[in-house]
Design a protein around this motif. Structure first.
Motif: not given
Lengths: 317, 280, 303
Positions: B53-73
């Motif tokens: 994750v680069p500093r002072n940038r915005i990183t977006a997690f996308i993907g179908p629901s249930g794919c674990g993006k919130s879990t990683v967050l």
């Protein structure tokens, strides 16, 4: 690429981070956790206290009176000259008053539960439910008063002249039934409301009437919850003291006649404490033997009802 | 789309350099995930995620629901510690320090890596208290009134609430509540802000305000945002990370890169299918 | 030809012959029994009214200030139970404080601190079993533990401790329920800004759960006010002529005095008992009313 590729010094040119947390804070957090655990352990200590004390005093009692004589003896003359400690008459009294109570509470409680869960409008429910709770909040001594001064002389004796004695198991049982009615009703209602709506819809979809849906579909689906409610109510009746102490008399019963006085296990304990008994005497210890039996009976019922209720919960998950 | 993203690479913002391959310069990485595997009880929810994750940038997690993006967050600030059945294996390095270890106090981590949740969840306290509380418990020594005002200004909420700081945070509208939650997160002066679908419960206008706000915050904070809305990812983010489910129903990281690259020329067919399927 | 031109007549006769749905009869039964169910429910309310009616009928003439200002006496006339009222207040205060502190602490431990597992299961089972132990058994515990073993004697403190233990499971279970109802988002928000577990509990979970905890504690305490048997076992005496002076004083309580008057053969003492019950019930109903009010308010305007 691995973690080592970024030395801390390069990560934004800041000093290395210390994220291990303040020692003071972790000490105080742990201390709070320990204190809370001690609070929680208190209830276990209480249980141990009950069990140890009942067992200890009862063991002393059973040194004088053999256990089989106590459990299977049919004569209870604890406070007489040559005392005999056969507990069966007391158990009989407890059983009789409890059965009468269930006879009153189960039909009324079940019907109330069905009405509240299946029929009542939310508005009706919001009136009836609190009144049931109020009934549940009435102290048992008041029910005892009601049994002694109303049920026997104003209800039973006029209805059946010359049949009922002034102190009788029936009046105590009826009052106890009123006492456990709210419990039976509200626990059964919880069980009925726990039945998923899809089941009701399925029944209506086949053209069932409201009654057929409630009684033939919802009620059987909730049966284990209702059995749990039944057992809990029964356990409450078995342990109830003041109603029987006032209304059911102090004479251990020889037979099964509810029109006569029948002393119960709890009634005996009350009788001893409202008289004079010497600490450490065999009569005093008999209290703990009776108390132990009472404790074991109610404990078994409570565990049984939890077991039944747990099975119920599994059914719908 | 791509021009929009390019425009946003405004000068003087960061020394990160976007390389030709659509990757960010790894020397200014603030968070590094390596071989992250997350289990809930016996369920293997996320498999082998590695990410910078680069500093002072915005990183977006996308993907179908249930794919674990919130879990990683939620791993990044150790929120998964609060789920008793969760087990997180692998390495999470924040500013050069491994934080996925019992030696690190999650409380310390969460002060530096703040979080904004899907549903606005202000404390049932006054607006002022909502912002001040986090600073107070973390021992903020400066002028609290000033600090609260600064955070509310940063969250673009000050003008709307300055006359009712003593009123309950619960009385605000949904969009205002969410900006209050952002102000609350800013109040502990974190490096990183994690946002878990922050606009999913909001109307389009409130969503727009949040997105504008994120762009302003980017100058001073690293932002990681989970979104189910691809347009949103395209609008606000510099880096986009695409997650999906593999054949064993585990969440996996399929591809990450600059937002421009992911949305115009992804390497992986699955990313392409997802992007075009939705847009198309 | 009006009502019967419906679906029935459209069915072929052969189909119709195979079915006898008796819709009217089934509906009639359903409606009829719904009234029976309603009456059964109302009967509970009716019993409450009857109970109160009996009490007022017998006790009305005996309701006087004497009841509140006088002490136990040989004659029913002019007898009061001030010492019992004050005794009950002392008992409930002691039992309430004990069970509140330990009960809320236990609930916090179980809901917020302890990991779900064998330990919490064990504690939970233990608590629900304790709540089913007959009250007279608590009396036997109190007698052996506090009065004899700790040698406190037959004083108010022994009664208060016994009552505290008796209502502890109720307070724990109610507090747990209240804590469980605090939304997860509130906890996450607080953890998210770097709060420790205790800070989350102290500043957010407890304040949010407090109305529910207080409701449960009030209901538990109102149960303690009405409890008679354990007090008699641990030595509350019905024959007391002066007010309790503290936790180490002789004492009696309202239900104990009521029991003693009810058990006497003279009718006037029974009437006096009815008047005393009315006093007790007024206290109880107002406590229950407060609890119900608190809970209904809790249902609204929160999350």
């Amino acid at each position: 690429m691995t973690v080592r590729d970024i030395p801390a010094s390069e990560s934004g040119g800041r000093p290395p981070l210390d994220l291990s947390g303040s020692r003071n804070r972790s000490v105080s957090e742990t201390a709070i956790g320990v204190i809370l655990f001690l609070f929680a352990a208190f209830s276990v200590v209480t249980t141990i206290g009950i069990v140890v004390i009942l067992l200890y005093e009862a063991a002393l009692f059973f040194q004088d009176i053999a256990l089989p004589k106590f459990l299977f003896g049919n004569t209870w003359t604890a406070l007489f000259q040559d005392p005999e400690f056969g507990v069966l008459p007391l158990v009989r009294g407890t059983l009789m008053t409890t059965l009468i109570a269930l006879f009153v509470a189960v039909p009324l409680g079940l019907m109330s539960a069905i009405y509240l869960s299946e029929y009542a409008s939310p508005r009706m429910r919001s009136y009836l439910k609190p009144s049931l709770e109020l009934l549940a909040g009435v102290p048992t001594i008041v029910y005892g008063y009601f049994a002694l001064t109303f049920i026997t002389p104003q209800l039973l004796q006029p209805l059946f002249p010359g049949v009922f004695q002034p102190l009788n198991a029936a009046s105590a049982g009826i009052a106890m039934g009123i006492m456990i009615l709210p419990m039976m009703a509200s626990l059964s209602e919880d069980a009925l409301r726990g039945v998923p709506n899809s089941l009701r819809e399925a029944a209506y979809g086949l053209g069932a009437t409201k009654l057929e849906t409630s009684v033939r579909v919802v009620l059987p689906a909730a049966v284990s919850g209702i059995i749990a409610a039944f057992i809990l109510s029964m356990s409450r009746a078995v342990g109830e003291t003041m109603i029987v102490a006032l209304a059911s008399g102090a004479r251990p019963a020889n037979g099964w006649s509810p029109v006569e006085g029948m002393q119960t296990m709890t009634g005996y304990i009350m009788q001893v404490f409202t008289g004079d008994v010497v600490y450490g005497s065999v009569q005093f210890r008999s209290l703990y033997a009776v108390g132990l039996l009472l404790f074991l009976m109610t404990l078994a019922m409570n565990i049984l009802s939890q077991w039944v209720a747990r099975r119920f919960r599994k059914d719908y998950q | 789309m791509s021009t929009d993203t390019q425009e946003r690479t405004s000068p003087g913002r960061s020394n990160s350099v976007i390389k030709d391959g659509g990757e960010f310069d790894t020397s200014d990485t603030i968070i590094q995930l390596r071989d992250l595997n997350i289990h809930y009880g016996s369920f293997h929810a996320v498999a082998d995620v590695s990410l910078d994750v680069p500093r002072n940038r915005i990183t977006a997690f996308i993907g179908p629901s249930g794919c674990g993006k919130s879990t990683v967050l939620r791993c990044i600030n150790r929120m998964n510690d609060l789920v008793p059945s969760a087990r997180v294996d692998g390495s999470i390095v924040y500013s050069g320090v491994e934080i996925n270890t019992p030696k690190v106090d999650p409380v310390e981590v969460r002060r530096r890596i703040g979080m904004v949740f899907q549903k606005p969840n202000p404390f049932p306290k006054s607006i002022y208290e909502n912002v001040a509380w986090g600073a107070k418990i973390n021992g903020y020594r400066g002028d609290m009134d000033e600090h609260v005002e600064r955070c509310l200004r940063q969250a673009a909420l000050w003008d709307e609430v300055k006359d009712k700081l003593k009123e309950s945070g619960m009385a605000l509208s949904g969009g205002q509540q969410q900006r209050l939650c952002i102000a609350r997160a800013l109040a502990t002066e974190p490096d990183v802000i994690l946002l878990d679908e922050p606009a999913s419960a909001l109307d389009p206008i409130s969503t727009l305000k949040i997105e504008e706000l994120l762009r302003e915050l980017e100058a001073n904070y690293t932002i990681v945002i989970v979104t189910h809305n691809m347009q949103q990812a395209a609008r606000v983010s510099d880096q986009t990370v695409f997650y999906s489910l593999n054949e064993r129903r585990q969440g996996v990281l399929v591809e990450s890169g600059t937002t421009a690259k992911i949305f115009t020329n992804p390497d992986d067919q699955r990313t392409e299918d997802y992007i075009t399927g939705r847009f198309g | 030809m009006s009502a019967t031109t419906d679906a029935q007549s459209l069915e072929p006769a052969a189909v119709r012959r195979r079915w006898r749905p008796r819709i009217d009869g089934r509906k009639r039964t359903s409606n009829w029994l719904s009234r029976v169910f309603f009456l059964a429910t109302v009967s509970a309310v009716a019993l409450l009214v009857l109970l109160l009616g009996v009490l007022f009928y017998r006790g009305w003439d005996w309701l006087s200030l004497d009841l509140l200002t006088q002490q136990y006496s040989r004659n029913a006339e002019g007898s009061g139970f001030q010492a019992a009222i004050l005794g009950s207040i002392w008992l409930v205060a002691g039992a309430g404080i004990l069970s509140f502190v330990i009960g809320v602490g236990t609930a916090i431990f179980l809901e917020e601190y302890a990991p779900r597992g064998p330990l919490t299961n064990f504690l939970q089972t233990n608590i629900s079993n304790l709540s089913g132990v007959p009250s007279v058994v608590y009396g036997l515990l109190g007698l052996a533990l506090f009065v004899e073993f700790m040698n406190i004697g037959r004083v108010l403190l022994a009664g208060a401790l016994t009552m505290g233990l008796l209502i502890l499971p109720i307070v724990i279970i109610a507090s747990q329920e209240a804590i469980r109802n605090v939304p997860l988002g509130l906890r996450q928000a607080a953890y998210g800004v770097g709060a420790t577990r205790w800070q989350v509990v102290r500043h957010h979970v407890l304040p949010a759960a407090m109305p529910g905890i207080l409701t449960g504690t009030i209901l538990a305490v109102s149960r303690a006010i009405g409890e008679t048997a354990p007090l008699i076992v641990v030595g509350a005496s019905a024959i007391i002529f002066r007010n309790p002076s503290g936790f180490f004083s002789d004492y009696t309580a309202m239900p104990v005095q009521i029991y003693q008057w009810t058990a006497r053969p003279q009718e006037e003492f029974k009437d006096l008992a009815a008047a005393a019950i009315i006093v007790l019930m007024i206290v109880l109903l107002s406590m229950n009313g407060i609890a119900i009010y608190l809970r209904q308010r809790l249902g609204k305007d929160r999350w």
